[in-house]
Enzyme design. Sequence first.
Site, PDB file in Angstrom:
ATOM      1  CE  LYS A 135      -3.298   2.383   2.809  1.00  0.00           C
ATOM      2  NZ  LYS A 135      -3.489   2.503   4.241  1.00  0.00           N
ATOM      3  CG  ASP A 153      -8.143   3.805   1.941  1.00  0.00           C
ATOM      4  OD1 ASP A 153      -9.049   3.439   1.157  1.00  0.00           O
ATOM      5  OD2 ASP A 153      -8.135   4.921   2.484  1.00  0.00           O
TER       6      ASP A 153
END
Length: 224
Positions: A135, A153
């Site tokens: 991420k 997310d």
Amino acid sequence: MARSYVGEARRRGLGPRRERIRPIIERLARAHADAAIALRFETDIELLISVMLSAQTTDVNVNRVTEQLFRKYRRPEDYLAVPADELERDIYATGFYRQKTRSIRGSMRVLLEEFDGRVPRRLDELLRLPGVARKTANVVAAELGHAQGIVVDTHVRRLSQRLGLTRNDDPVKIERDLQRIVPRGDWGRFPHLLIWHGRRICDARQPRCADCVLFDLCPAARLT
Ligand code: SF4
């Protein structure tokens, strides 16, 4: 497995996700023209540090800490020039400060040893930095104009599921599903659009469907 809205989209006759994705992106881009990363930074190094600090805390909190931090630490060398406990104190308010200090110092060392002190653009190179997971690497690459994946997310996950763009719950699988339908040129801005829409309209507990520009494209839409 989260409730799947993929089948619901079919039942409601909303059309396949491949066809809905373009109007979804266009409408969100109009509704949230200001959608962008909320972290404040000026250099590539500051971007990387901010994203690393943002794990398990809010962007507002990170910005508060980095306002001071970036006056003191400007180059990768600066993070290694102080004792670890000094850096720990300087980033304490972002939480998980010991682990974050280890990751930051480790990453700065690798930047200096392998990348001439510069932040690499390629995802596989970013992933070589200690403490940098997919991420973080995706956020940094996208912000540097080289999106090679799609950031997933909590907002991106929730909205992708509600919009019937994925049946999955695992971020890696969701990213793969999104990569199949989101045009490559939109990989960078797509997560920002979902994140801002998630914050402003499609709240986790109380989505404001009546005010939503995606109402007629969303299998989870309901009037309450
Ligand atoms: S219609 Fe409702 S559930 Fe669907 S994206 Fe909009 S706010 Fe979220």
